[in-house]
Design a protein around this motif. Structure first.
Motif, short mmCIF file in Angstrom:
data_model
loop_
_atom_site.label_atom_id
_atom_site.label_comp_id
_atom_site.label_asym_id
_atom_site.label_seq_id
_atom_site.Cartn_x
_atom_site.Cartn_y
_atom_site.Cartn_z
N ILE A 1 -2.00 2.13 12.51
CA ILE A 1 -1.48 1.62 10.92
C ILE A 1 -0.54 0.42 11.19
O ILE A 1 0.83 0.74 11.56
N THR A 2 -1.04 -0.66 11.26
CA THR A 2 -0.32 -2.06 11.52
C THR A 2 -0.46 -2.97 10.06
O THR A 2 0.11 -4.04 10.24
N GLY A 3 -1.15 -2.38 9.02
CA GLY A 3 -1.29 -3.49 8.03
C GLY A 3 -0.03 -3.48 7.06
O GLY A 3 1.02 -2.81 7.28
N THR A 4 0.19 -4.63 6.51
CA THR A 4 1.27 -4.95 5.45
C THR A 4 0.62 -4.81 4.15
O THR A 4 -0.57 -5.36 3.95
N ASP A 5 1.34 -4.91 3.17
CA ASP A 5 1.18 -4.89 1.82
C ASP A 5 -0.18 -3.81 1.52
O ASP A 5 -1.26 -4.35 0.71
N CYS A 6 -0.08 -2.98 1.91
CA CYS A 6 -1.08 -1.75 1.64
C CYS A 6 -1.42 -1.11 0.48
O CYS A 6 -2.20 -0.86 -0.24
N ASP A 7 -0.17 -1.52 -0.65
CA ASP A 7 -0.26 -0.90 -1.71
C ASP A 7 -1.05 -2.26 -2.59
O ASP A 7 -1.99 -1.64 -3.50
#
Length: 346
Positions: free
Chosen positions: A79-85
């Motif tokens: 889990i390294t992602g950004t702006d997952c929403d």
């Protein structure tokens, strides 16, 4: 479960990338742990070593803790992602249908299975504890001091075996996950492997054969190895290097601290064993496992059973006379052939 996790991640991402190397490391460590535990179990049963069986219980418990910690470590790596929403990445985000959601159940099942098997092992080792209770008596006799000295010797050999595993585990994690092949630290880690393995082997020979000079060198090298583990712990949290240990810091810290404590315990027990040198235990250490029980069943001797304990180095029936200090036993049930030296317990 670990192999399934490895395959699911390998299908989606390249495990050679720096952030995903914790997955193959996780698989390699569990493979090493299972092989090591199996060999330790066979060795403990062969030697009737209750202390080593208890060590296996503790080791299995440590595997359960490691499996539980690995859930968090794997999530940190994936889990390294950004702006997952707004932009849900099925590889780097924790969202329904993502890679993490697929492998999470397998990661959770692993420590649960290990915990269940630990309960079964606890029951069977308790039975073996009663079964092997006479083993030390057979080897060293009824002298309480000799029994205590032999128990410390068994603890020492058992600790050396666990030292081998934990050092190998720490080194494997460093080489797979963290260190670059062109770095100085990689060379230092590679060079430390044969040194420590030779140290453990020579220490086992020294404590068994009671070689004082070799035991002294081994104890000094243990202190040097302790400083190596302290150095690695500092590197894990030092600002200049902590970034490269981010995905495996928790696991590496646990393994390094456990390795440090076990090696320190080995050093302390080694000093105790060194103090017991030249007190009459060497023969029991070298030939302690070489005994054989030969029983004549009830009914053959007027309803009484006789148990013969062969104390020779290579137990077997003798066709000639006795040459030992113990009395020779002549029995009408062996067709006139004399038995070798025996201790009989009726």
């Amino acid at each position: 479960m670990v192999a399934i996790t490895f395959r699911l991640v390998d299908d989606k991402v390249s495990l050679s990338q720096e952030g995903y190397r914790t997955i193959p490391c996780y698989l390699a460590l569990f493979a090493l742990a299972e092989i090591f535990e199996l060999l330790m179990a066979f060795d403990a049963l062969r030697l009737r070593n209750v202390i080593q069986l208890i060590g296996i219980l503790l080791f299995h418990l440590a595997c359960m803790v490691f499996a539980a910690v690995q859930v968090h470590q794997t999530r940190t790596a994936l889990i390294t992602g950004t702006d997952c929403d707004t932009n849900a990445d099925l590889i780097k985000c924790d969202v329904p249908g993502s890679l993490w959601r697929r492998i999470e159940p397998y990661l959770i099942v692993a420590p649960c299975v290990i915990a269940g098997s630990w309960l079964f092992m606890l029951f069977w080792i308790r039975q073996l504890y009663a079964e092997f209770g006479w083993a030390i008596f057979h080897i060293v006799g009824a002298n309480p001091k000799m029994k205590t000295m032999y128990q410390y010797y068994q603890i020492m050999i058992c600790l050396l075996k666990f030292d081998f595993f934990f050092f190998t585990a720490v080194t494997m994690q460093l080489l797979i996950v963290v260190l670059a092949q062109n770095s100085t630290e990689f060379g230092v880690t590679i060079s430390a492997i044969p040194v420590v393995l030779v140290l453990l082997g020579l220490c086992a020979i020294a404590v068994q054969r009671e070689i004082k000079w070799l035991m002294s060198i081994s104890l000094v090298l243990m202190l040097a190895a302790e400083t190596y583990f302290i150095y690695k712990l500092v590197r894990f949290y030092e600002p200049s290097s902590r970034g490269q240990y981010q995905t495996t810091r928790a696991t590496l810290t646990i393994f390094t601290i456990v390795a440090f404590l076990i090696l320190f315990a080995t050093f302390a027990v080694g000093l105790r064993c060194f103090a017991d040198f030249d007190r009459g235990l060497q023969s029991s250490k070298v030939h302690g496992g070489s005994y054989q029980l030969v029983a004549i069943k009830p009914g053959q001797l007027n309803g009484n059973a006789i148990l013969f304990l062969d104390v020779s180095q290579r137990p077997k029936y003798s066709t000639g006379g006795s040459t030992g200090n113990m009395s020779e036993h002549q029995s009408p049930y062996n067709s006139g052939n004399a038995l070798g030296p025996r201790i009989s317990i009726e």
